[in-house]
Design a protein around this motif. Structure first.
Motif, PDB file in Angstrom:
ATOM      1  N   TYR A 314      -6.039  -1.135  -3.552  1.00 58.62           N
ATOM      2  CA  TYR A 314      -6.778   0.128  -3.634  1.00 58.62           C
ATOM      3  C   TYR A 314      -8.281  -0.126  -3.614  1.00 58.62           C
ATOM      4  O   TYR A 314      -9.037   0.561  -2.905  1.00 58.62           O
ATOM      5  CB  TYR A 314      -6.376   0.876  -4.910  1.00 58.62           C
ATOM      6  N   GLN A 315      -8.720  -1.123  -4.373  1.00 62.24           N
ATOM      7  CA  GLN A 315     -10.156  -1.437  -4.440  1.00 62.24           C
ATOM      8  C   GLN A 315     -10.682  -1.876  -3.080  1.00 62.24           C
ATOM      9  O   GLN A 315     -11.787  -1.497  -2.671  1.00 62.24           O
ATOM     10  CB  GLN A 315     -10.390  -2.511  -5.497  1.00 62.24           C
ATOM     11  N   LEU A 316      -9.885  -2.661  -2.355  1.00 61.46           N
ATOM     12  CA  LEU A 316     -10.305  -3.104  -1.020  1.00 61.46           C
ATOM     13  C   LEU A 316     -10.355  -1.929  -0.037  1.00 61.46           C
ATOM     14  O   LEU A 316     -11.239  -1.877   0.830  1.00 61.46           O
ATOM     15  CB  LEU A 316      -9.351  -4.190  -0.500  1.00 61.46           C
ATOM     16  N   ILE A 317      -9.410  -0.999  -0.171  1.00 63.50           N
ATOM     17  CA  ILE A 317      -9.403   0.174   0.715  1.00 63.50           C
ATOM     18  C   ILE A 317     -10.676   0.993   0.518  1.00 63.50           C
ATOM     19  O   ILE A 317     -11.220   1.566   1.474  1.00 63.50           O
ATOM     20  CB  ILE A 317      -8.139   1.019   0.468  1.00 63.50           C
ATOM     21  N   GLN A 318     -11.205   1.024  -0.705  1.00 65.21           N
ATOM     22  CA  GLN A 318     -12.434   1.780  -0.964  1.00 65.21           C
ATOM     23  C   GLN A 318     -13.639   1.175  -0.249  1.00 65.21           C
ATOM     24  O   GLN A 318     -14.666   1.838  -0.071  1.00 65.21           O
ATOM     25  CB  GLN A 318     -12.713   1.871  -2.469  1.00 65.21           C
ATOM     26  N   ASN A 319     -13.528  -0.069   0.168  1.00 62.18           N
ATOM     27  CA  ASN A 319     -14.635  -0.745   0.855  1.00 62.18           C
ATOM     28  C   ASN A 319     -14.532  -0.657   2.376  1.00 62.18           C
ATOM     29  O   ASN A 319     -15.397  -1.201   3.078  1.00 62.18           O
ATOM     30  CB  ASN A 319     -14.679  -2.222   0.438  1.00 62.18           C
ATOM     31  N   LEU A 320     -13.495  -0.007   2.894  1.00 63.95           N
ATOM     32  CA  LEU A 320     -13.330   0.077   4.340  1.00 63.95           C
ATOM     33  C   LEU A 320     -14.449   0.891   4.974  1.00 63.95           C
ATOM     34  O   LEU A 320     -14.899   1.899   4.427  1.00 63.95           O
ATOM     35  CB  LEU A 320     -11.984   0.723   4.691  1.00 63.95           C
ATOM     36  N   GLU A 321     -14.896   0.455   6.147  1.00 64.87           N
ATOM     37  CA  GLU A 321     -15.927   1.184   6.876  1.00 64.87           C
ATOM     38  C   GLU A 321     -15.347   2.347   7.671  1.00 64.87           C
ATOM     39  O   GLU A 321     -16.040   3.330   7.928  1.00 64.87           O
ATOM     40  CB  GLU A 321     -16.657   0.221   7.826  1.00 64.87           C
ATOM     41  N   ASP A 322     -14.088   2.218   8.053  1.00 65.98           N
ATOM     42  CA  ASP A 322     -13.432   3.270   8.827  1.00 65.98           C
ATOM     43  C   ASP A 322     -13.062   4.406   7.880  1.00 65.98           C
ATOM     44  O   ASP A 322     -12.088   4.337   7.121  1.00 65.98           O
ATOM     45  CB  ASP A 322     -12.173   2.714   9.508  1.00 65.98           C
ATOM     46  N   GLU A 323     -13.844   5.493   7.906  1.00 70.71           N
ATOM     47  CA  GLU A 323     -13.653   6.580   6.950  1.00 70.71           C
ATOM     48  C   GLU A 323     -12.311   7.294   7.146  1.00 70.71           C
ATOM     49  O   GLU A 323     -11.710   7.787   6.188  1.00 70.71           O
ATOM     50  CB  GLU A 323     -14.797   7.592   7.066  1.00 70.71           C
ATOM     51  N   HIS A 324     -11.852   7.351   8.399  1.00 72.85           N
ATOM     52  CA  HIS A 324     -10.590   8.034   8.670  1.00 72.85           C
ATOM     53  C   HIS A 324      -9.436   7.336   7.958  1.00 72.85           C
ATOM     54  O   HIS A 324      -8.679   7.963   7.203  1.00 72.85           O
ATOM     55  CB  HIS A 324     -10.327   8.094  10.174  1.00 72.85           C
ATOM     56  N   TRP A 325      -9.288   6.052   8.214  1.00 77.26           N
ATOM     57  CA  TRP A 325      -8.188   5.317   7.598  1.00 77.26           C
ATOM     58  C   TRP A 325      -8.416   5.132   6.100  1.00 77.26           C
ATOM     59  O   TRP A 325      -7.462   5.092   5.324  1.00 77.26           O
ATOM     60  CB  TRP A 325      -7.978   3.980   8.293  1.00 77.26           C
ATOM     61  N   LYS A 326      -9.656   5.037   5.693  1.00 78.45           N
ATOM     62  CA  LYS A 326      -9.952   4.928   4.260  1.00 78.45           C
ATOM     63  C   LYS A 326      -9.418   6.151   3.514  1.00 78.45           C
ATOM     64  O   LYS A 326      -8.762   6.021   2.465  1.00 78.45           O
ATOM     65  CB  LYS A 326     -11.460   4.798   4.052  1.00 78.45           C
ATOM     66  N   LYS A 327      -9.692   7.331   4.036  1.00 80.61           N
ATOM     67  CA  LYS A 327      -9.234   8.551   3.390  1.00 80.61           C
ATOM     68  C   LYS A 327      -7.708   8.627   3.380  1.00 80.61           C
ATOM     69  O   LYS A 327      -7.089   8.944   2.351  1.00 80.61           O
ATOM     70  CB  LYS A 327      -9.822   9.768   4.120  1.00 80.61           C
ATOM     71  N   ASN A 328      -7.082   8.335   4.532  1.00 79.12           N
ATOM     72  CA  ASN A 328      -5.628   8.405   4.636  1.00 79.12           C
ATOM     73  C   ASN A 328      -4.938   7.457   3.676  1.00 79.12           C
ATOM     74  O   ASN A 328      -4.037   7.841   2.921  1.00 79.12           O
ATOM     75  CB  ASN A 328      -5.186   8.080   6.070  1.00 79.12           C
ATOM     76  N   LYS A 329      -5.358   6.218   3.710  1.00 73.36           N
ATOM     77  CA  LYS A 329      -4.671   5.191   2.928  1.00 73.36           C
ATOM     78  C   LYS A 329      -5.007   5.264   1.444  1.00 73.36           C
ATOM     79  O   LYS A 329      -4.215   4.837   0.606  1.00 73.36           O
ATOM     80  CB  LYS A 329      -4.967   3.808   3.501  1.00 73.36           C
ATOM     81  N   THR A 330      -6.154   5.826   1.105  1.00 72.95           N
ATOM     82  CA  THR A 330      -6.474   6.028  -0.313  1.00 72.95           C
ATOM     83  C   THR A 330      -5.471   6.985  -0.942  1.00 72.95           C
ATOM     84  O   THR A 330      -4.942   6.717  -2.038  1.00 72.95           O
ATOM     85  CB  THR A 330      -7.904   6.580  -0.472  1.00 72.95           C
ATOM     86  N   GLU A 331      -5.199   8.107  -0.280  1.00 75.22           N
ATOM     87  CA  GLU A 331      -4.258   9.064  -0.834  1.00 75.22           C
ATOM     88  C   GLU A 331      -2.851   8.487  -0.910  1.00 75.22           C
ATOM     89  O   GLU A 331      -2.118   8.729  -1.881  1.00 75.22           O
ATOM     90  CB  GLU A 331      -4.262  10.349   0.010  1.00 75.22           C
ATOM     91  N   GLU A 332      -2.473   7.707   0.105  1.00 74.35           N
ATOM     92  CA  GLU A 332      -1.136   7.123   0.107  1.00 74.35           C
ATOM     93  C   GLU A 332      -0.955   6.118  -1.025  1.00 74.35           C
ATOM     94  O   GLU A 332       0.047   6.153  -1.756  1.00 74.35           O
ATOM     95  CB  GLU A 332      -0.866   6.441   1.452  1.00 74.35           C
ATOM     96  N   ILE A 333      -1.928   5.239  -1.210  1.00 71.13           N
ATOM     97  CA  ILE A 333      -1.754   4.198  -2.230  1.00 71.13           C
ATOM     98  C   ILE A 333      -1.896   4.777  -3.633  1.00 71.13           C
ATOM     99  O   ILE A 333      -1.245   4.305  -4.577  1.00 71.13           O
ATOM    100  CB  ILE A 333      -2.724   3.023  -1.991  1.00 71.13           C
ATOM    101  N   LYS A 334      -2.712   5.800  -3.807  1.00 66.92           N
ATOM    102  CA  LYS A 334      -2.789   6.468  -5.116  1.00 66.92           C
ATOM    103  C   LYS A 334      -1.429   7.048  -5.503  1.00 66.92           C
ATOM    104  O   LYS A 334      -1.003   6.935  -6.665  1.00 66.92           O
ATOM    105  CB  LYS A 334      -3.843   7.580  -5.090  1.00 66.92           C
ATOM    106  N   SER A 335      -0.761   7.660  -4.545  1.00 62.38           N
ATOM    107  CA  SER A 335       0.563   8.221  -4.801  1.00 62.38           C
ATOM    108  C   SER A 335       1.552   7.129  -5.180  1.00 62.38           C
ATOM    109  O   SER A 335       2.402   7.316  -6.070  1.00 62.38           O
ATOM    110  CB  SER A 335       1.046   8.974  -3.559  1.00 62.38           C
ATOM    111  N   ILE A 336       1.448   5.980  -4.524  1.00 63.05           N
ATOM    112  CA  ILE A 336       2.353   4.857  -4.817  1.00 63.05           C
ATOM    113  C   ILE A 336       2.072   4.294  -6.209  1.00 63.05           C
ATOM    114  O   ILE A 336       3.004   4.001  -6.978  1.00 63.05           O
ATOM    115  CB  ILE A 336       2.209   3.765  -3.737  1.00 63.05           C
TER     116      ILE A 336
END
Length: 813
Positions: A314-336
């Motif tokens: 999750y912490q690494l996803i917050q550092n992604l430069e790609d805002e599209h995938w960052k937003k998508n994967k943040t919500e997915e991993i939070k749910s997990i």
């Protein structure tokens, strides 16, 4: 005059489970992790709810684990309804929720545009002229750019205008145009063809398929215990108001895709040439090193053991430069993470309905069912009130607390967001462009839990709900809604007067606050007179209703006007009626609309006052006939006997009755004998699919899909001297002005010579059809079959439809 009634008795007649919070099993968590590790997307595009191929949506979502979405251009407002009387916007509300229910089963996501399903359209140019093509295209472009699919699949063929519903072809044309306009180009675009487009399975089997990609989509998912098509059938069966229940199948079954744009992949991998791993984004490799081992060695007995690694990812996803995938994967991993911790968070209101500026109690529950270190810091209610909690959530120790909360005075009233602004012709008005593709508002009453999980801060939002215990269903959830102080509703949406006639007009007033006082009035134009102008009222109990009566006298000239009912209280005017659509398979839907009714002053003569009505799929024709002072008795299908029918001057059979009433398979003969002995039977439209019997009349008759969708289409009189066009009311071409949505549908195209066709009509460019109204003498009576859309016209106060139906009822006299 005032009469007290109970709003609560209406409000709580059925229960719902659709709002219940998700509680994922470890199998479901594992499925979420597989989706988390797949960075590919598919967008399916069609025109209406139920157009989507749930087999393919299920396949992409569960076989590939792709983020799969369905873009339905409309909400299905123009269709028919098999489960109740709701039509137009109210039907669109039901079908929106049925789509969401379908996506919860097949794993997809749901999107829309602002396009209104205005009814059947012959070809796409007509569709575009009504929709406003530029605006709907912009919505399609926005959906694609926000979702960023790798693959787009169209349900319909853009090359065959005029061969199917104009909305269908339009959806494919807009998808293709949008593909060329979007900045982030999908890799490929397909047309999902099938035997249906070839006319028959035999023709499809003989067709050249060398340019088609075939997919054996009916794979088996051991972890789910179901085949792909078993899941797809459950999904499709959510379209209950359309009667689309489906049986699941097992075994090989091919789906076909024709490439329209991009390069053709191998049939073994539709994502060929698309990097669907974490490698597709900068910084993804380090995330993959953490998440792929979790997927490979997932601990089904103790998913919480993965929390430390999931938090790192999750912490690494917050550092992604790609805002599209960052937003998508943040919500997915939070749910997990939430699911792996067995973390249960809930916010429940003490009441289901509240008004602005009123006080409610909110009960929160938080429990951590793992050994993870979790702390609840604060809870923020509706972006207004932040409460410090600062409590450690130890394993299986439940934290609950009640908070007093005041609804802000300026909080928006609950309504479907696409109905908040005046509708354009063919297009809903949604000024906030961010909402235009959404199926509904996300968390309209947000309660934000601020936590620390393994020393990492998380914000998790839940929507405020109402929960109760029902004796038959147990724990039951309903949406929490904010409503006005008063709701006001004219008890009929149409009143038909003759010149200088006085009728009682009832207004139902509901108060959602205790000891609410106000003044009720009708806004009448010149010429219309009420015995009282204003009626003061005080409602003591919250959620109580009163009926207020006005004696209204019509003018001595023809007049059609829309009348509003209002309540004035403390310098505020309340003019909204509150409509709640309540079916068990969807969450309760709340709609606020201006309280108005159509007053029609017209000299309509009637003969025969005692009407028997056999309700079919559901309509309000019988209710609206009461406007003409008919006495309407609803006949239980089980009680259809010759003796019972003899009481009536006419018997009317409701829409789709021969599709939904099993009794008519054999009790149709009683209708025939009632006619034979001098009765008058009027059968309204049925669909060609799922007919329970072909014996719809005492003489042979064959239904077709012929219809006239242009409500302004010219109507010709084939037999102008027939009594139905002359007695007791003279029918002229003027009586076919001001109709809504269509003339009629599912007209017969073959009939016995004993039937007399009365009307001829057609859409532009189509052949003339003569089956809209057929009348046959049978014995001493008349048997009438009509596809004319009385079920749409009468509730809208179309005077010509009232006159024509009055003449049909009078035929035997």
């Amino acid at each position: 005059m005032m009469k007290k009634i109970s709003f609560l008795a209406i409000l709580f007649t059925t229960t719902l489970f659709a709002q219940a919070p998700k509680k994922p099993s470890t199998n479901e968590i594992y499925e979420k992790i597989q989706k988390l590790n797949f960075l590919g997307k598919v967008l399916y595009v069609a025109a209406h709810p139920d157009d989507e191929n749930t087999k393919l949506i299920t396949y992409f979502s569960n076989h590939y684990h792709a983020n799969t979405a369905y873009l339905s251009l409309t909400r299905g407002d123009g269709g028919q309804n098999l489960i109740g009387p709701e039509l137009r916007e109210k039907l669109g509300a039901i079908r929106t929720q049925e789509l969401l229910a379908a996506r919860r089963i097949d794993g997809g996501t749901q999107y829309f545009t602002r396009a209104n399903d205005f009814g059947y359209s012959i070809e796409p140019n007509e569709t575009f002229s009504i929709w406003n093509k530029k605006e709907v295209l912009a919505d399609v472009v926005q959906a694609i750019e926000n979702f960023q699919p790798d693959i787009i699949i169209n349900r319909f063929d853009y090359r065959t205008p005029g061969t199917t519903h104009g909305h269908h072809t339009a959806s494919a044309m807009l998808s293709l145009e949008a593909y060329d306009l979007v900045k982030v180009k999908p890799k490929r675009l397909f047309f999902n063809t099938s035997w249906w487009f070839y006319g028959s399975e035999e023709k499809f089997n003989k067709a050249d398929k060398s340019k088609l990609l075939s997919i054996n989509a009916n794979v088996y998912y051991p972890i789910l215990g179901k085949s792909n098509h078993e899941i797809a059938a459950l999904s499709r069966s959510q379209h209950k108001c359309q009667g689309f229940g489906s049986i699941g199948t097992r075994g090989d079954d091919l789906e076909y895709l024709e490439l329209i744009k991009g390069n053709l992949p191998s049939k073994d991998n539709l994502f060929e040439g698309i990097d669907t791993s974490w490698n597709r984004i900068k910084g993804g490799n380090e995330i993959a090193k953490i998440l792929l081992p979790i997927q490979e060695y997932f601990n089904f007995k103790n998913p919480a053991s993965h929390l430390p690694q999931l938090v790192k990812a999750y912490q690494l996803i917050q550092n992604l430069e790609d805002e599209h995938w960052k937003k998508n994967k943040t919500e997915e991993i939070k749910s997990i993470i939430e699911a792996c911790a067995g973390l249960y968070l809930e916010a429940i209101s003490s009441v289901e309905l509240a008004t602005p500026n009123s006080n409610i109690e909110i009960s929160i529950e938080a429990i951590n069912r793992s050994d993870a270190t979790i702390k609840l810091n604060t809870v923020l209610f509706l972006n207004q009130n932040n409460q410090n909690v600062n409590i450690q959530l130890n394993n299986n120790e439940k934290y609950t607390k009640n908070f007093e909360f005041k609804i802000p005075e300026n909080w928006p009233l609950s309504n479907l967001f696409w109905l908040n602004e005046p509708q354009q012709n063919g297009l809903y008005t949604v000024s906030n462009s961010a909402l235009r593709n959404l199926p509904e508002l996300n968390n309209p009453f947000p309660v934000v839990f601020e936590l620390e999980i393994e020393n990492q801060k998380f914000s998790i939002t839940k929507n405020l709900s109402f929960k109760k215990n029902e004796p038959n269903d147990g724990e039951t959830y309903n949406p929490f809604v904010v409503v006005p102080k008063f709701a006001v509703e004219l008890t009929s949406n149409v009143y038909v007067f003759s010149a200088n006639q006085t009728k009682e007009v009832q207004v139902k007033v509901t108060a959602f606050e205790e000891n609410a006082s106000g003044v009720v009035s009708l806004q009448l134009p010149n010429g219309w007179i009420s015995d009282v102008k204003k009626i003061p009222t005080t409602v003591v109990g919250k959620n109580e209703s009163f009926l207020v009566s006005f004696n209204v006298t019509s003018p001595d000239f023809d007049s059609e006007v829309n009348i509003k009912a209002i309540v004035e209280s403390n310098d505020k005017v309340f003019d909204k009626s509150l409509i709640q659509i309540d079916y068990k398979h969807i969450p309760k839907q709340t709609i606020l609309e201006t309280s108005s009714a159509k007053f029609v002053n017209l000299d309509i003569k009637t003969t025969g006052k005692n009407i028997g009505y056999i309700m079919g799929a559901g309509d309000e024709v019988g209710k609206n006939l009461e406007n003409l002072d008919y006495k309407v008795t609803y006949i239980n299908p089980k009680e259809i006997t010759l003796e019972n029918l003899k009481k009536f001057d006419a018997v009317i059979v409701g829409i789709r009755a021969f599709n939904v009433l099993d009794e008519l398979k054999f009790k149709n003969k009683i209708l025939f004998e009632y006619t034979n002995q001098g009765g008058n039977v009027i059968v309204q439209y049925n669909t060609t699919n799922n007919l329970l019997t072909n014996n719809l009349a005492p003489y042979p008759i064959t239904l077709s899909r012929e219809r006239v969708t242009n409500e302004d289409a010219e109507v010709k009189f084939i037999h102008p001297n027939h009594p139905v066009l002359n007695t007791p009311n003279k029918i002229t071409s003027k009586d076919f002005e001001g109709w809504v949505q269509e003339r009629g549908l599912y007209f017969p195209n073959k009939w016995d010579n004993d039937f007399i066709p009365i009307l001829a009509m057609h859409d532009n460019g189509e052949d003339e059809t003569k089956g809209s109204l057929l009348i046959a003498k049978y014995g001493k009576g008349n048997y009438i079959y009509t596809g004319i859309s009385f079920f749409r016209e009468l509730p809208e106060g179309v005077s010509g439809a009232y006159k024509l139906l009055a003449n049909l009822i009078a035929l035997k006299q």
